[in-house]
Write a protein that holds these residues in place. Sequence first.
Motif, PDB file in Angstrom:
ATOM      1  N   ASP A 172       0.799  -1.235   0.000  1.00 47.36           N
ATOM      2  CA  ASP A 172       0.000   0.000   0.000  1.00 47.36           C
ATOM      3  C   ASP A 172       0.829   1.281   0.000  1.00 47.36           C
ATOM      4  O   ASP A 172       0.266   2.379  -0.011  1.00 47.36           O
ATOM      5  CB  ASP A 172      -1.008   0.047   1.151  1.00 47.36           C
ATOM      6  CG  ASP A 172      -2.097  -1.007   1.004  1.00 47.36           C
ATOM      7  OD1 ASP A 172      -2.396  -1.403  -0.134  1.00 47.36           O
ATOM      8  OD2 ASP A 172      -2.653  -1.430   2.032  1.00 47.36           O
ATOM      9  N   ARG A 224       0.403   5.002  -8.001  1.00 47.15           N
ATOM     10  CA  ARG A 224      -0.345   3.810  -7.611  1.00 47.15           C
ATOM     11  C   ARG A 224       0.124   3.376  -6.229  1.00 47.15           C
ATOM     12  O   ARG A 224       1.041   3.939  -5.665  1.00 47.15           O
ATOM     13  CB  ARG A 224      -0.131   2.668  -8.611  1.00 47.15           C
ATOM     14  CG  ARG A 224      -0.764   2.897  -9.985  1.00 47.15           C
ATOM     15  CD  ARG A 224      -2.291   2.846  -9.878  1.00 47.15           C
ATOM     16  NE  ARG A 224      -2.935   2.982 -11.157  1.00 47.15           N
ATOM     17  CZ  ARG A 224      -3.442   4.122 -11.623  1.00 47.15           C
ATOM     18  NH1 ARG A 224      -3.338   5.226 -10.928  1.00 47.15           N
ATOM     19  NH2 ARG A 224      -4.063   4.142 -12.774  1.00 47.15           N
ATOM     20  N   CYS A 258       1.640  -3.404  -4.401  1.00 46.52           N
ATOM     21  CA  CYS A 258       1.019  -4.669  -4.009  1.00 46.52           C
ATOM     22  C   CYS A 258       2.093  -5.722  -3.726  1.00 46.52           C
ATOM     23  O   CYS A 258       2.156  -6.272  -2.637  1.00 46.52           O
ATOM     24  CB  CYS A 258       0.078  -5.132  -5.111  1.00 46.52           C
ATOM     25  SG  CYS A 258      -0.635  -6.765  -4.876  1.00 46.52           S
ATOM     26  N   TYR A 280       3.841  -5.027  -9.020  1.00 51.45           N
ATOM     27  CA  TYR A 280       2.378  -5.101  -9.079  1.00 51.45           C
ATOM     28  C   TYR A 280       1.795  -4.027  -8.161  1.00 51.45           C
ATOM     29  O   TYR A 280       2.273  -3.832  -7.048  1.00 51.45           O
ATOM     30  CB  TYR A 280       1.883  -6.478  -8.631  1.00 51.45           C
ATOM     31  CG  TYR A 280       2.234  -7.581  -9.598  1.00 51.45           C
ATOM     32  CD1 TYR A 280       1.276  -8.073 -10.480  1.00 51.45           C
ATOM     33  CD2 TYR A 280       3.519  -8.108  -9.642  1.00 51.45           C
ATOM     34  CE1 TYR A 280       1.595  -9.079 -11.384  1.00 51.45           C
ATOM     35  CE2 TYR A 280       3.842  -9.118 -10.542  1.00 51.45           C
ATOM     36  CZ  TYR A 280       2.878  -9.594 -11.404  1.00 51.45           C
ATOM     37  OH  TYR A 280       3.200 -10.588 -12.291  1.00 51.45           O
ATOM     38  N   THR A 281       0.764  -3.365  -8.670  1.00 57.10           N
ATOM     39  CA  THR A 281       0.055  -2.369  -7.863  1.00 57.10           C
ATOM     40  C   THR A 281      -1.427  -2.705  -7.864  1.00 57.10           C
ATOM     41  O   THR A 281      -1.922  -3.431  -8.730  1.00 57.10           O
ATOM     42  CB  THR A 281       0.240  -0.946  -8.432  1.00 57.10           C
ATOM     43  OG1 THR A 281      -0.346  -0.875  -9.738  1.00 57.10           O
ATOM     44  CG2 THR A 281       1.713  -0.560  -8.475  1.00 57.10           C
ATOM     45  N   TRP A 282      -2.113  -2.150  -6.891  1.00 56.13           N
ATOM     46  CA  TRP A 282      -3.564  -2.290  -6.863  1.00 56.13           C
ATOM     47  C   TRP A 282      -4.132  -1.429  -7.996  1.00 56.13           C
ATOM     48  O   TRP A 282      -3.570  -0.378  -8.314  1.00 56.13           O
ATOM     49  CB  TRP A 282      -4.116  -1.859  -5.505  1.00 56.13           C
ATOM     50  CG  TRP A 282      -3.458  -2.589  -4.375  1.00 56.13           C
ATOM     51  CD1 TRP A 282      -2.571  -2.080  -3.478  1.00 56.13           C
ATOM     52  CD2 TRP A 282      -3.600  -3.970  -4.039  1.00 56.13           C
ATOM     53  NE1 TRP A 282      -2.163  -3.054  -2.602  1.00 56.13           N
ATOM     54  CE2 TRP A 282      -2.776  -4.231  -2.926  1.00 56.13           C
ATOM     55  CE3 TRP A 282      -4.352  -5.018  -4.580  1.00 56.13           C
ATOM     56  CZ2 TRP A 282      -2.689  -5.486  -2.335  1.00 56.13           C
ATOM     57  CZ3 TRP A 282      -4.262  -6.279  -3.997  1.00 56.13           C
ATOM     58  CH2 TRP A 282      -3.441  -6.492  -2.884  1.00 56.13           C
ATOM     59  N   THR A 332      -6.147   0.595  -2.761  1.00 52.62           N
ATOM     60  CA  THR A 332      -5.212  -0.069  -1.855  1.00 52.62           C
ATOM     61  C   THR A 332      -5.737  -1.462  -1.522  1.00 52.62           C
ATOM     62  O   THR A 332      -6.831  -1.842  -1.962  1.00 52.62           O
ATOM     63  CB  THR A 332      -5.049   0.717  -0.534  1.00 52.62           C
ATOM     64  OG1 THR A 332      -6.282   0.614   0.206  1.00 52.62           O
ATOM     65  CG2 THR A 332      -4.683   2.164  -0.782  1.00 52.62           C
ATOM     66  N   SER A 333      -4.981  -2.187  -0.725  1.00 47.19           N
ATOM     67  CA  SER A 333      -5.412  -3.534  -0.331  1.00 47.19           C
ATOM     68  C   SER A 333      -6.689  -3.503   0.505  1.00 47.19           C
ATOM     69  O   SER A 333      -7.370  -4.516   0.636  1.00 47.19           O
ATOM     70  CB  SER A 333      -4.305  -4.232   0.466  1.00 47.19           C
ATOM     71  OG  SER A 333      -4.054  -3.539   1.674  1.00 47.19           O
ATOM     72  N   ASP A 351      -7.939  -6.612  -6.792  1.00 45.94           N
ATOM     73  CA  ASP A 351      -7.416  -6.649  -8.155  1.00 45.94           C
ATOM     74  C   ASP A 351      -6.113  -5.866  -8.265  1.00 45.94           C
ATOM     75  O   ASP A 351      -5.959  -4.811  -7.661  1.00 45.94           O
ATOM     76  CB  ASP A 351      -8.439  -6.065  -9.132  1.00 45.94           C
ATOM     77  CG  ASP A 351      -9.711  -6.887  -9.198  1.00 45.94           C
ATOM     78  OD1 ASP A 351      -9.624  -8.118  -9.041  1.00 45.94           O
ATOM     79  OD2 ASP A 351     -10.787  -6.300  -9.397  1.00 45.94           O
ATOM     80  N   TRP A 352      -5.189  -6.387  -9.066  1.00 45.55           N
ATOM     81  CA  TRP A 352      -3.898  -5.736  -9.238  1.00 45.55           C
ATOM     82  C   TRP A 352      -3.476  -5.815 -10.700  1.00 45.55           C
ATOM     83  O   TRP A 352      -4.051  -6.549 -11.490  1.00 45.55           O
ATOM     84  CB  TRP A 352      -2.845  -6.354  -8.335  1.00 45.55           C
ATOM     85  CG  TRP A 352      -2.907  -7.852  -8.223  1.00 45.55           C
ATOM     86  CD1 TRP A 352      -3.457  -8.551  -7.192  1.00 45.55           C
ATOM     87  CD2 TRP A 352      -2.448  -8.828  -9.151  1.00 45.55           C
ATOM     88  NE1 TRP A 352      -3.360  -9.903  -7.414  1.00 45.55           N
ATOM     89  CE2 TRP A 352      -2.732 -10.100  -8.626  1.00 45.55           C
ATOM     90  CE3 TRP A 352      -1.827  -8.765 -10.387  1.00 45.55           C
ATOM     91  CZ2 TRP A 352      -2.423 -11.281  -9.289  1.00 45.55           C
ATOM     92  CZ3 TRP A 352      -1.511  -9.944 -11.046  1.00 45.55           C
ATOM     93  CH2 TRP A 352      -1.813 -11.182 -10.486  1.00 45.55           C
ATOM     94  N   SER A 359       0.340  -5.403 -13.287  1.00 46.36           N
ATOM     95  CA  SER A 359       1.800  -5.366 -13.223  1.00 46.36           C
ATOM     96  C   SER A 359       2.365  -4.262 -14.101  1.00 46.36           C
ATOM     97  O   SER A 359       1.738  -3.830 -15.075  1.00 46.36           O
ATOM     98  CB  SER A 359       2.391  -6.714 -13.644  1.00 46.36           C
ATOM     99  OG  SER A 359       2.257  -6.924 -15.027  1.00 46.36           O
TER     100      SER A 359
END
Length: 135
Positions: free
Chosen positions: A82, A98, A101, A109-111, A116-117, A122-123, A125
């Motif tokens: 996050d 972003r 993740c 990888y990001t959300w 955020t988490s 969903d994420w 790359s």
Amino acid sequence: MSTLEITTGKIYITRDGHKVRIICDDRKSSGDHPYPIIGLTVCEDDVEHIVSFTKTGNLYSNMRSDGDLVQEYNPAMDIAVDQPIWVRDNVQCDWIPRHFCKYENDRVYTWIDGYTSHTTDDWVSWKYFSKENPK
């Protein structure tokens, strides 16, 4: 298990999580002292200390140790889930903000969509990332 290729100028992580900066990977050594790799690591006193390794990254030639080199360091290892980061997929694209993740298979990888988490599962790359705003 694949053998770790250790190269001068790179940073590696020990089994117990310390970073080691490799300054030499071809030191001349004898059979009773087979430690051709020289690195620098920062200890509790905040000073770099010299440490040597076997060609396979072991601290000791005859036993496993918490000081063995186990993987190459990547800056994404220092990013908390996050944490805000900036990402893009190619150098022509603008950086977009972003939330981190994970890091896996040389991709960050990001959300999705700045979530955020706490707000999505969903994420997506990305190829490039920066921990600070690159603008």
